[in-house]
Design a protein around this motif. Structure first.
Motif, PDB file in Angstrom:
ATOM      1  N   LEU A   1       1.027   5.707  23.215  1.00 33.36           N
ATOM      2  CA  LEU A   1       1.082   6.071  21.798  1.00 33.36           C
ATOM      3  C   LEU A   1       1.696   4.931  20.982  1.00 33.36           C
ATOM      4  CD1 LEU A   1       0.693   8.205  19.593  1.00 33.36           C
ATOM      5  CD2 LEU A   1       2.961   9.114  20.172  1.00 33.36           C
ATOM      6  N   SER A   2       2.678   4.252  21.575  1.00 33.58           N
ATOM      7  CA  SER A   2       3.322   3.127  20.861  1.00 33.58           C
ATOM      8  C   SER A   2       2.320   2.006  20.586  1.00 33.58           C
ATOM      9  CB  SER A   2       4.496   2.582  21.677  1.00 33.58           C
ATOM     10  OG  SER A   2       4.054   2.166  22.950  1.00 33.58           O
ATOM     11  N   ASP A   3       1.294   1.843  21.479  1.00 32.00           N
ATOM     12  CA  ASP A   3       0.276   0.811  21.230  1.00 32.00           C
ATOM     13  C   ASP A   3      -0.523   1.153  19.971  1.00 32.00           C
ATOM     14  OD1 ASP A   3       0.872  -0.681  23.545  1.00 32.00           O
ATOM     15  OD2 ASP A   3      -0.289   0.735  24.766  1.00 32.00           O
ATOM     16  N   ILE A   4      -0.851   2.441  19.822  1.00 26.24           N
ATOM     17  CA  ILE A   4      -1.613   2.854  18.639  1.00 26.24           C
ATOM     18  C   ILE A   4      -0.771   2.696  17.376  1.00 26.24           C
ATOM     19  CG2 ILE A   4      -2.710   4.839  17.507  1.00 26.24           C
ATOM     20  CD1 ILE A   4      -3.673   5.749  20.218  1.00 26.24           C
ATOM     21  N   ILE A   5       0.503   3.068  17.465  1.00 24.74           N
ATOM     22  CA  ILE A   5       1.381   2.912  16.294  1.00 24.74           C
ATOM     23  C   ILE A   5       1.500   1.432  15.932  1.00 24.74           C
ATOM     24  CG2 ILE A   5       3.764   3.151  15.487  1.00 24.74           C
ATOM     25  CD1 ILE A   5       3.903   5.701  17.239  1.00 24.74           C
ATOM     26  N   ARG A   6       1.637   0.586  16.968  1.00 25.60           N
ATOM     27  CA  ARG A   6       1.743  -0.861  16.711  1.00 25.60           C
ATOM     28  C   ARG A   6       0.448  -1.385  16.090  1.00 25.60           C
ATOM     29  NH1 ARG A   6       2.316  -2.469  21.613  1.00 25.60           N
ATOM     30  NH2 ARG A   6       4.476  -1.814  21.689  1.00 25.60           N
ATOM     31  N   TYR A   7      -0.681  -0.878  16.581  1.00 24.15           N
ATOM     32  CA  TYR A   7      -1.972  -1.305  16.031  1.00 24.15           C
ATOM     33  C   TYR A   7      -2.093  -0.911  14.560  1.00 24.15           C
ATOM     34  CZ  TYR A   7      -7.011  -1.818  15.614  1.00 24.15           C
ATOM     35  OH  TYR A   7      -8.261  -2.202  15.192  1.00 24.15           O
ATOM     36  N   GLU A   8      -1.687   0.343  14.265  1.00 19.93           N
ATOM     37  CA  GLU A   8      -1.740   0.787  12.882  1.00 19.93           C
ATOM     38  C   GLU A   8      -0.800  -0.022  11.994  1.00 19.93           C
ATOM     39  OE1 GLU A   8      -3.668   2.980  11.174  1.00 19.93           O
ATOM     40  OE2 GLU A   8      -4.831   2.807  12.988  1.00 19.93           O
ATOM     41  N   SER A   9       0.275  -0.545  12.577  1.00 19.63           N
ATOM     42  CA  SER A   9       1.233  -1.322  11.794  1.00 19.63           C
ATOM     43  C   SER A   9       0.630  -2.633  11.324  1.00 19.63           C
ATOM     44  CB  SER A   9       2.490  -1.607  12.621  1.00 19.63           C
ATOM     45  OG  SER A   9       2.233  -2.578  13.613  1.00 19.63           O
ATOM     46  N   ARG A  10      -0.526  -3.013  11.909  1.00 22.25           N
ATOM     47  CA  ARG A  10      -1.190  -4.241  11.467  1.00 22.25           C
ATOM     48  C   ARG A  10      -2.076  -3.983  10.244  1.00 22.25           C
ATOM     49  NH1 ARG A  10      -2.856  -5.745  17.641  1.00 22.25           N
ATOM     50  NH2 ARG A  10      -0.754  -6.281  18.358  1.00 22.25           N
ATOM     51  N   ASN A  11      -2.084  -2.757   9.793  1.00 19.98           N
ATOM     52  CA  ASN A  11      -2.795  -2.435   8.563  1.00 19.98           C
ATOM     53  C   ASN A  11      -2.169  -3.216   7.410  1.00 19.98           C
ATOM     54  OD1 ASN A  11      -3.005  -0.815   6.017  1.00 19.98           O
ATOM     55  ND2 ASN A  11      -4.450   0.293   7.311  1.00 19.98           N
ATOM     56  N   SER A  12      -3.010  -3.728   6.488  1.00 22.98           N
ATOM     57  CA  SER A  12      -2.487  -4.573   5.413  1.00 22.98           C
ATOM     58  C   SER A  12      -1.493  -3.825   4.531  1.00 22.98           C
ATOM     59  CB  SER A  12      -3.637  -5.109   4.568  1.00 22.98           C
ATOM     60  OG  SER A  12      -4.406  -4.052   4.044  1.00 22.98           O
ATOM     61  N   LEU A  13      -1.714  -2.503   4.321  1.00 26.19           N
ATOM     62  CA  LEU A  13      -0.777  -1.733   3.502  1.00 26.19           C
ATOM     63  C   LEU A  13       0.588  -1.668   4.172  1.00 26.19           C
ATOM     64  CD1 LEU A  13      -3.061   1.221   2.345  1.00 26.19           C
ATOM     65  CD2 LEU A  13      -2.273  -0.726   1.005  1.00 26.19           C
ATOM     66  N   PHE A  14       0.589  -1.539   5.502  1.00 26.81           N
ATOM     67  CA  PHE A  14       1.850  -1.487   6.234  1.00 26.81           C
ATOM     68  C   PHE A  14       2.576  -2.821   6.108  1.00 26.81           C
ATOM     69  CE2 PHE A  14       4.582  -1.810   9.890  1.00 26.81           C
ATOM     70  CZ  PHE A  14       5.102  -0.541  10.043  1.00 26.81           C
ATOM     71  N   VAL A  15       1.812  -3.926   6.216  1.00 22.41           N
ATOM     72  CA  VAL A  15       2.436  -5.248   6.110  1.00 22.41           C
ATOM     73  C   VAL A  15       3.055  -5.432   4.724  1.00 22.41           C
ATOM     74  CG1 VAL A  15       2.008  -7.742   6.127  1.00 22.41           C
ATOM     75  CG2 VAL A  15       0.893  -6.278   7.824  1.00 22.41           C
ATOM     76  N   VAL A  16       2.317  -5.006   3.688  1.00 22.99           N
ATOM     77  CA  VAL A  16       2.850  -5.153   2.323  1.00 22.99           C
ATOM     78  C   VAL A  16       4.137  -4.349   2.156  1.00 22.99           C
ATOM     79  CG1 VAL A  16       2.406  -4.539  -0.088  1.00 22.99           C
ATOM     80  CG2 VAL A  16       0.654  -5.721   1.235  1.00 22.99           C
ATOM     81  N   SER A  17       4.134  -3.108   2.655  1.00 18.99           N
ATOM     82  CA  SER A  17       5.353  -2.298   2.513  1.00 18.99           C
ATOM     83  C   SER A  17       6.508  -2.916   3.293  1.00 18.99           C
ATOM     84  CB  SER A  17       5.094  -0.863   2.976  1.00 18.99           C
ATOM     85  OG  SER A  17       4.853  -0.823   4.365  1.00 18.99           O
ATOM     86  N   SER A  18       6.197  -3.564   4.435  1.00 20.73           N
ATOM     87  CA  SER A  18       7.249  -4.230   5.214  1.00 20.73           C
ATOM     88  C   SER A  18       7.851  -5.385   4.430  1.00 20.73           C
ATOM     89  CB  SER A  18       6.681  -4.755   6.544  1.00 20.73           C
ATOM     90  OG  SER A  18       6.232  -3.703   7.345  1.00 20.73           O
ATOM     91  N   ILE A  19       7.012  -6.112   3.707  1.00 24.00           N
ATOM     92  CA  ILE A  19       7.502  -7.274   2.947  1.00 24.00           C
ATOM     93  C   ILE A  19       8.592  -6.842   1.966  1.00 24.00           C
ATOM     94  CG2 ILE A  19       6.833  -8.941   1.147  1.00 24.00           C
ATOM     95  CD1 ILE A  19       4.098  -9.155   2.579  1.00 24.00           C
ATOM     96  N   PHE A  20       8.376  -5.734   1.291  1.00 21.78           N
ATOM     97  CA  PHE A  20       9.336  -5.305   0.267  1.00 21.78           C
ATOM     98  C   PHE A  20      10.592  -4.667   0.863  1.00 21.78           C
ATOM     99  CE2 PHE A  20       5.421  -5.632  -2.235  1.00 21.78           C
ATOM    100  CZ  PHE A  20       5.888  -6.432  -3.257  1.00 21.78           C
ATOM    101  N   ARG A  21      10.607  -4.483   2.207  1.00 23.88           N
ATOM    102  CA  ARG A  21      11.817  -3.944   2.840  1.00 23.88           C
ATOM    103  C   ARG A  21      12.704  -5.045   3.408  1.00 23.88           C
ATOM    104  NH1 ARG A  21       8.194  -0.164   5.160  1.00 23.88           N
ATOM    105  NH2 ARG A  21       8.385  -1.211   7.174  1.00 23.88           N
ATOM    106  N   GLN A  22      12.261  -6.291   3.339  1.00 22.96           N
ATOM    107  CA  GLN A  22      13.043  -7.384   3.928  1.00 22.96           C
ATOM    108  C   GLN A  22      14.108  -7.871   2.936  1.00 22.96           C
ATOM    109  OE1 GLN A  22      12.292  -7.640   7.147  1.00 22.96           O
ATOM    110  NE2 GLN A  22      10.681  -6.151   6.594  1.00 22.96           N
ATOM    111  N   HIS A  23      15.208  -8.373   3.496  1.00 22.63           N
ATOM    112  CA  HIS A  23      16.348  -8.707   2.647  1.00 22.63           C
ATOM    113  C   HIS A  23      16.702 -10.195   2.659  1.00 22.63           C
ATOM    114  CE1 HIS A  23      17.084  -4.472   1.981  1.00 22.63           C
ATOM    115  NE2 HIS A  23      16.938  -4.276   3.286  1.00 22.63           N
ATOM    116  N   SER A  24      15.919 -10.993   3.329  1.00 18.89           N
ATOM    117  CA  SER A  24      16.210 -12.431   3.362  1.00 18.89           C
ATOM    118  C   SER A  24      14.924 -13.199   3.654  1.00 18.89           C
ATOM    119  CB  SER A  24      17.247 -12.740   4.451  1.00 18.89           C
ATOM    120  OG  SER A  24      16.665 -12.531   5.730  1.00 18.89           O
TER     121      SER A  24
END
Length: 625
Positions: A269-292
């Motif tokens: 299941l973690s492989d599928i979650i990791r795969y979904e994390s490569r979605n562009s929307l997920f990447v964009v949301s990750s960018i705005f959560r970074q602090h440095s």
């Protein structure tokens, strides 16, 4: 079969579209061939005469012409012509002549028609004109986009770890620890007649916790006592979506993956979650959560994975270019937020600009940073410039850390020339259009693709309207821009074969950006300025150009298809480089492409070549555009 027919058969086997035909069909074709010789300059086909055969060039060179006498195509060994007439009223539509002493094979009309009617792949390859073929290729990709499907095998990163059924729970725990996995396939001993072991169960780290430790069982408990023996698995070519449904339906978190009845991996299941994390929307949301900046730079691998995923899912170049541009824009926005936290609030309002491919939403994985700053007209260099100089450096250095290399031409906000008040930008653009120079024309090609990403973005709408208003109808400026757009030509030689060059690690390559997508974007920009379009994306500009009806009928769609195909070859090449650990670039060696891809790529370059000729004809000083 006679020796001459055997020689014909051997020749046909080497060239598309004959390569795809069954051997018995090829024999029929070879036995039907008539051979003709034409001296250099001799007419082979005349317009309007009865079409009796399909022509394949055995040796020499042939030129094919349009009805008005302009050159349509130039063919050498393996090229073919005459199909258009055979498929339309049996009359020759494109005359042809021998450019040099030429030998051709004539395939009689009944044989050609039989091949066309009964061999779908053959029909697809030869059907009518080059641009029709390219349209079909692009249409199939566009249709495939709707599926957006990826198969389970893209999730597999390693061979399955297997353990014999005679093992203990302790053996299983040690094996999982040593191999760094969360599941094991339990198998019988290999069959004597086959090396393929037979799966009898699966054990996971959860089984050890729930069925062994929490039950107080001994570590010597046979693994067969705590494994799951009712196996649920997926085939390697099933969709990821189907694998996820299997997990939900059966309440399991691990699925063996089979190919030809043999386990080739285990998907968690973690492989599928990791795969979904490569979605562009997920990447964009990750960018705005970074602090440095360090945390942002750590997302580079996710950006590459997102790019590779979209290619795997057959996304179009426009979808991929837009997603990568949104990601790049998000990096800029987050860096500007961090810069303001570090430097304090800006002393005067400003707008940070994206230029070039990011502004056009055509960004790929190999890209540099083109940016600029538009400042409020109250900007006072003595009091304010230190702040904006520091802000620009923070963003540019941060982008470089995140994979966006510095612009070698200095088109960055760190350059004081590109850090100016709004009124100065208005003066820049007015001068570039009204008094064009070689330098300002180069600047126009970069800065007229502009988009606001942060701050007073409404200013940029006004700048775009200014460009549109002043450029439209300015025949001198448009003629200068058109001449500039002709500086980069498609890589086709005299015989329409590829002209390759040394480029980076490639010794015989074509730079698909420099010789393909960039000149296409350049000529589309000229037409869009001529019709007063304020669109940024090249496909959207083409839509406005087609609606304005300034191109010969069908040529707008041709340009759309050419841009899509060349872009996708470039994209797939970059994804391939990432997959094998090479530094991605814009160069491709034609020999690495299939015959069909080479032919379609040549079609796209021919469309570009013809479009450049039309551009030169249409935009001349003093001539109404």
């Amino acid at each position: 079969m006679q020796d001459e027919q055997l020689e014909i058969l051997d020749f046909l086997r080497r060239y598309p579209p004959f390569q795809e035909l069954p051997e018995e069909t090829l024999h029929v074709v070879a036995q039907s061939v008539d051979v003709r010789y034409f001296k250099a300059g001799a007419r082979i086909l005349e317009f309007g005469e009865e079409a009796l055969a399909w022509y394949v060039v055995r040796s020499g060179a042939v030129e094919v012409f349009r009805r008005n006498g302009t050159l349509y195509n130039r063919l050498t060994e393996g090229g073919y012509f005459g199909e258009f007439g055979l498929l339309h009223r049996k009359q020759v539509r494109f005359p042809a002549a021998a450019l040099e002493d030429t030998l051709v094979y004539l395939i009689p009309e009944p044989v050609f028609t039989d091949l066309f009617e009964n061999n779908e792949q053959f029909a697809d390859l030869v059907e009518v004109e080059d641009r029709t073929r390219l349209r079909q290729v692009v249409s199939r990709r566009e249709d495939a986009n709707q599926l957006m499907s990826a198969t389970v095998d893209v999730l597999i990163s390693r061979e399955p770890v297997m353990l014999g059924r005679g093992s203990t729970a302790m053996d299983a725990a040690r094996c999982m620890t040593d191999e760094g996995v969360s599941s094991l396939l339990i198998v019988d001993e290999p069959d004597a007649a086959s090396s393929t072991p037979s799966m009898v169960g699966i054990i996971t780290d959860r089984d050890i916790r729930v069925r062994l430790v929490s039950q107080g069982l001994n570590y010597d408990t046979p693994v067969t006592d705590i494994m799951s023996s009712e196996l649920v698995w997926v085939e390697h070519n099933q969709l990821v979506f189907e694998a996820m449904l299997q997990m939900l339906r059966n309440n399991v978190h691990h699925l063996p993956v089979l190919k030809n009845h043999r386990p080739i991996g285990v998907v968690a299941l973690s492989d599928i979650i990791r795969y979904e994390s490569r979605n562009s929307l997920f990447v964009v949301s990750s960018i705005f959560r970074q602090h440095s900046v360090d945390e942002l730079a750590a997302l580079t691998a996710d950006v590459h994975a997102c790019f590779a995923r979209m290619v795997t899912e057959d996304a179009s170049s426009r979808m991929i270019g837009s997603a990568m541009a949104v990601i790049g824009r998000s990096f800029k926005q987050r860096l500007l937020e961090l810069a303001e936290e570090h430097l304090g609030p800006p002393p005067v309002p400003y707008c940070f600009l994206a230029l070039g491919s990011m502004a056009r939403q055509e960004q790929l994985i190999v890209t540099d940073q083109d940016n600029a700053l538009v400042l409020d007209n109250s900007f006072d260099p003595a009091r304010h410039d230190d702040y904006f100089k520091s802000l620009a450096a923070f963003v540019s250095d941060g982008l470089a850390r995140c994979g966006y290399t510095y612009c070698t031409g200095g088109v960055m906000a760190t350059n004081a020339k590109w850090r100016q008040p709004l009124r100065e930008w208005e003066r820049y653009f007015t001068d570039w259009i009204e008094k064009p120079t070689p330098e300002s024309l180069l600047n126009s090609g970069i800065f007229f693709d502009l988009d606001g990403v942060w701050g007073k973005t409404e200013w940029i709408d006004g700048l775009r309207r200014l460009i549109s208003r002043k450029a439209k109808g300015n025949s001198r400026f448009l003629a200068c821009m058109a001449r500039n757009a002709l500086l980069r030509t498609p890589p086709l030689g005299f015989f329409k074969d590829f002209v390759v060059e040394s480029d980076g690690r490639h010794s015989r390559a074509i730079n698909l950006k420099r010789r393909g997508t960039a000149p296409l974007a350049d000529l589309i920009r000229v037409h869009s300025l001529a019709v007063g379009s304020v669109a940024l994306n090249s496909f959207e500009r083409l839509r406005d150009i087609i609606e304005a009806d300034i191109l010969p009928r069908g040529r707008g769609q041709d340009l759309h298809d050419a841009l899509e195909f060349v872009s996708m070859v470039r994209i797939r090449n970059q994804a391939g480089d990432l997959a094998v650990g090479n530094e991605p670039d814009n160069s491709i060696e034609p020999e690495s492409l299939s015959d069909f891809e080479r032919k379609s790529l040549r079609d796209a370059f021919l469309i570009l070549s013809n479009a450049q000729k039309y551009l030169k004809f249409r935009y001349q000083p003093g001539r109404s555009a």
